[in-house]
Design an enzyme around this catalytic site. Structure first.
Site, short mmCIF file in Angstrom:
data_model
loop_
_atom_site.label_atom_id
_atom_site.label_comp_id
_atom_site.label_asym_id
_atom_site.label_seq_id
_atom_site.Cartn_x
_atom_site.Cartn_y
_atom_site.Cartn_z
CG ASP A 78 -9.33 2.29 -0.77
OD1 ASP A 78 -8.81 1.19 -1.00
OD2 ASP A 78 -8.80 3.16 -0.05
CG ASP B 214 -2.20 0.73 1.05
OD1 ASP B 214 -2.30 1.51 0.08
OD2 ASP B 214 -3.10 0.58 1.90
C1 DGJ Z 1 -5.88 1.89 1.75
C2 DGJ Z 1 -6.19 0.65 0.99
O1 DGJ Z 1 -6.59 0.97 -0.29
C3 DGJ Z 1 -7.24 -0.14 1.75
O2 DGJ Z 1 -7.65 -1.25 1.01
C4 DGJ Z 1 -6.67 -0.55 3.06
O3 DGJ Z 1 -5.62 -1.43 2.87
C5 DGJ Z 1 -6.22 0.68 3.84
N1 DGJ Z 1 -5.36 1.52 3.07
C6 DGJ Z 1 -5.52 0.27 5.08
O4 DGJ Z 1 -5.01 1.35 5.76
#
Ligand code: DGJ
Length: 825
Positions: free
Chosen positions: A576, A508
């Site tokens: 997301d 991430d």
């Molecule tokens: C952003 C990601 O896109 C989410 O899927 C998740 O992993 C969060 N960060 C966790 O902080």
């Protein structure tokens, strides 16, 4: 034509012609549909018999050569081309005039790696950099992968041809090497440039585009893929007007704001008709695409590093290599350009053990628990996932340091024993013991102020001394331009990957860049590019050390969805936003330049956590299945009904997985951005088709945005169907909840069922109907030219077993397979 020097590159269906003109400039003579080998090329030559008003002629000897009207392969300021220059270099007292002319070229079979690029395209067996995850030997195919999907077939026959052309400035010893590789089977050309300073003084590169294409006319629509967090890569389509259109990113990542992929379509073009050029950049940082309509009605396209945040000093003897850019052309609309790009990514970008390997269905705990979980809770979810047929469990954010929310602990990559008292190895062992793979979330590029890492190395964070730092998600970016920071991260990640025995990593990256600063000793005009190179260095080392790990890129969802990341990580978390309706727009936009094998797509809870929209679980599956399927809700608390539904979904997906992941994705209807305004219902539909190479097997998503009253039959037409084939078409069996009918249930019930009564609740919870089953045998010519009439849709005027009960945001999947006979058996 005898005296003309022409370099020709042919793909399966395209031809690219470069002419070396009498002065030595490289002109684009042609880029389009494949030409006959015996074609007479005279007609393509520019007709330079009169000059242009107020123009600057190239020289006293060449009074009819006006560079601003020439279709040039590269361009510089100072000699009469007033469009955006591809090369802008400052030397001496601020001089920028340069004039690159042909010196020599060589043609090579295949694609030699471009020196100095860790992220680049490659030909199997001629791996781009042996250092990138040394893949050929790891290139396992899954036991059950189907050999008939589109790209697995293509890969065995793929060939490439490369031409390297050396240009020199007419006066100074500054050399420009232009590299072109034609990947013949997918008709994609990769381009890059290397600029070498052979003078005795330093020079400064202000701009060096990776690719320039000058097109002789300007009747184009520009298609770009724009948005922000949660609405990435939505389509913007606009007509090219005079002047410069710039699509760019300056926030340090390729960005959700503007993806580097660009399409140029004819204004009356469609998915299946009209010229279409498509471009993309193999780069994860600040990029700029220029689309310029010149005063003389030509189009200049350029892509490369964004000059706004870039300046690079080249000392005597040094060179600079641009990232690679890619382009393709289709004479048959955007679908072919798009599937060329999809095939290119599967064959020449994604590499390693997971290339063409079926990807596991995963369960991720993020939206089920966020930061608040216990080991037992995690295992409950994992056990439930296993029971449903899920193959990989991914532990998301919150497992390390003191991480109970997003204000702390990034950088402290050791287990949080309050949450996982038995440690990460034990958890991984238990999950492996269940017969599942184990995956872990990390965000290595960041540091929280509240962390041991920050206490130890405050200078590693990108913060300008003496200024209040800006923050994103309460965190700072580590200075990946530093070797010591990179070495530390490789070591820290290697340790945790080993201890946790991970099969999968979600990488991430949750903030964009501000407060640019480094403790290192170089000019900050280099910072953004050096950061990307630093990131690639880390990824190269980690993927080489852990060749079997499946890496999934993520940057707050799709903030870094690009070809650079895909050189190391075969899939990317697309967004997301898991709302099925929003996902139709996001995945539609993404499909233009990226194949379904790259798009992480998860089913989450309803109401959705990003939009609060309620959608049926079947629809959430239907949309997610056109990508890499996952579940991101609390599977340990499912109702019996939902369990049954999910089990059926998973076995359906597994059955067609090779096609869902490696088929070519076509857009039959784009939804709200649909070009057709003559049909009032067309904006209400998103339809995708995923097909194997010869169109003998296909899957269709039919997604309705809003239901309407009193409508007539829907027609499913597939222009890509093979007219000489016969097809059997079946509807995926899915469940329709009785609750969807509300009080209408009293029309069929022998008892009066009151709203909110206990009985109503029991019925809603336990009774589901099977959806209508459309089964047809149809000849491909009818399917392509007229289409089949689907069962009538529920629209307030009656109901039978055969009614397509399709509410708002509702959908179906149809499976089509070639059969011998055109009759039903
Ligand atoms: C952003 C990601 O896109 C989410 O899927 C998740 O992993 C969060 N960060 C966790 O902080």
């Amino acid at each position: 034509m005898a005296n003309e020097r022409i370099i020709r590159l042919d793909g399966k269906s395209t031809t690219y012609l470069i002419r070396i003109n009498s002065v030595g400039h490289l002109e684009n003579l042609y880029y389009g549909k494949k030409l006959r080998y015996d074609a007479t090329l005279e007609a393509l030559l520019p007709n330079r018999t009169v000059g242009i008003g107020t123009g600057v002629a190239y020289s006293e000897k060449n009074t009819l050569l006006f560079l601003e009207t020439a279709c040039l392969e590269t361009s510089t300021p100072g000699k009469g081309d007033f469009r955006t220059p591809a090369v802008q270099v400052e030397y001496g007292n601020g001089m920028t005039t340069l004039d690159f002319v042909y010196y020599k070229h060589r043609l090579l079979k295949g694609k030699p790696p471009v020196k100095g690029l860790d992220a680049q395209s490659y030909v199997e067996g001629q791996d781009a950099a042996s250092s990138i995850a040394s893949n050929a030997q790891n290139n396992k195919k899954s036991k059950n992968s189907k050999a008939t999907t589109a790209d697995t077939q293509a890969s065995t026959k793929e060939e490439a041809i490369t031409v390297q052309i050396l240009l020199k400035d007419k006066v100074l010893p500054i050399v420009l090497q232009m590299n072109y590789t034609m990947f013949t089977n997918c008709d994609v050309i990769a381009r890059s440039c290397i600029l070498t300073n052979k003078t005795e003084e330093p020079i400064t590169i202000r701009n060096l585009a990776s690719l320039q294409l000058d097109i002789p006319d300007s009747n184009w629509n520009i298609v770009s893929f724009d948005g922000a967090w949660g609405r990435e890569r939505n389509i913007t389509r606009r007509h090219l007007e005079s002047g410069i259109t710039e699509i760019s990113s300056n926030c340090g990542v390729s960005s959700a704001y503007h993806n580097p992929a660009i399409f140029l379509e004819r204004p009356d073009g469609t998915e299946t008709r009209g010229d279409c050029y498509a471009f993309n950049l193999i780069y994860s940082g600040n990029h700029r695409e220029v689309i310029e309509k010149s005063p003389f009605g030509q189009t200049r396209f350029q892509t490369g590093i964004n000059p706004q945040t870039f300046s690079w000093v080249l000392k005597p003897g040094e060179d600079f290599t641009t990232p690679e850019a890619v382009m393709t052309y289709s004479s048959m609309g955007s679908a072919v350009a798009s599937t060329n790009m999809q095939s290119f990514v599967n064959n020449h970008i994604v590499r390693g053990a997971w290339k063409f390997r079926e990807r596991p269905i995963l369960c991720n705990n993020w939206e089920a628990t966020y930061f608040n979980f216990t080991e037992e809770g995690i295992l409950d979810i994992a056990r439930a996932a296993k029971e449903l047929g899920i193959e990989l469990f991914v532990l998301d954010d919150g497992w390390f340091g003191q991480r109970d929310n997003d204000t702390s602990s990034l950088g402290d990559w050791f287990v949080n024993t309050k949450k996982l008292p038995d440690g990460i190895t034990k958890l991984s062992n238990t999950i492996h013991g269940l017969g599942m793979m184990f995956g872990l979330w990390v965000e290595p590029e960041m540091v929280s102020r509240l962390s041991l890492l920050y206490d130890r190395h405050p200078d590693w964070a990108i913060i300008i001394p003496g200024r209040d730092p800006s923050v994103g998600r309460n965190q700072f970016i580590l200075d990946l331009t530093r070797q010591d920071v990179r070495d530390y991260l490789v070591q820290a990640m290697s340790e945790i990957f080993t201890i946790a025995k991970v099969d999968y990593v979600k990488w991430d990256m949750n903030r964009i860049f501000s407060d640019i600063h480094t403790e290192s000793n170089y000019n900050l005009g280099q910072f953004s590019h050096r950061y990307v190179l630093g990131l690639y260095d880390i990824l190269k080392r980690l993927t080489a050390a852990f060749p079997d790990i499946l890496f999934e890129g993520c940057a707050s969802g799709g903030n870094r969805f690009d070809l650079g990341i895909l050189c190391f990580m075969p899939q990317i978390w697309t967004s997301d936003n898991t709302d099925a309706l929003c996902r139709t727009a996001i995945q539609t936009g993404t499909s233009y330049a990226y194949p379904p094998s790259t798009m992480g797509a998860h089913i989450s809870a309803s109401p959705n956590h990003q939009t609060l929209r309620k959608t049926e679980i079947e629809t959430r599956f239907n949309v997610s299945s056109f990508g890499i399927l996952g579940y991101e809700m609390d599977l340990s608390t499912l109702s019996a009904q939902d369990k049954q539904i999910i089990q059926a979904q998973i076995s359906f997906y597994k059955h067609y997985r090779a096609l869902f992941q490696y088929g070519r994705l076509y857009r039959l209807s784009d939804g709200p951005q649909n070009r057709s305004t003559s049909d009032p219902t067309s904006n209400n539909q998103v339809r995708w088709l995923i097909a194997n190479t010869d169109f003998s097997e296909m899957l269709v998503l039919d997604f309705q945005i809003l239901n309407q009253c009193n409508i007539w039959q829907s027609i499913l037409r597939i222009p890509f169907a093979r007219p000489d084939f016969n097809y059997a078409i079946e509807t995926r069996l899915q469940k329709v909840p009785v609750s969807q009918f509300g009080s209408l249930i009293n029309m069929v019930s022998p008892l009066q069922i009151k709203a909110n009564s206990q009985l109503k609740k029991i019925i809603d919870k336990n009774i589901m109907l099977d959806n209508e089953q459309d089964y047809h045998i149809v000849s491909g010519d009818i399917l392509a030219n007229s289409g089949i009439r689907l069962s009538p849709q529920f629209s307030g005027v009656g109901f039978s077993n055969n009614t397509r009960v399709l509410g708002d945001f509702d959908s179906r999947i149809y499976h089509l397979i070639r059969v011998q006979s055109s009759r039903k058996h």
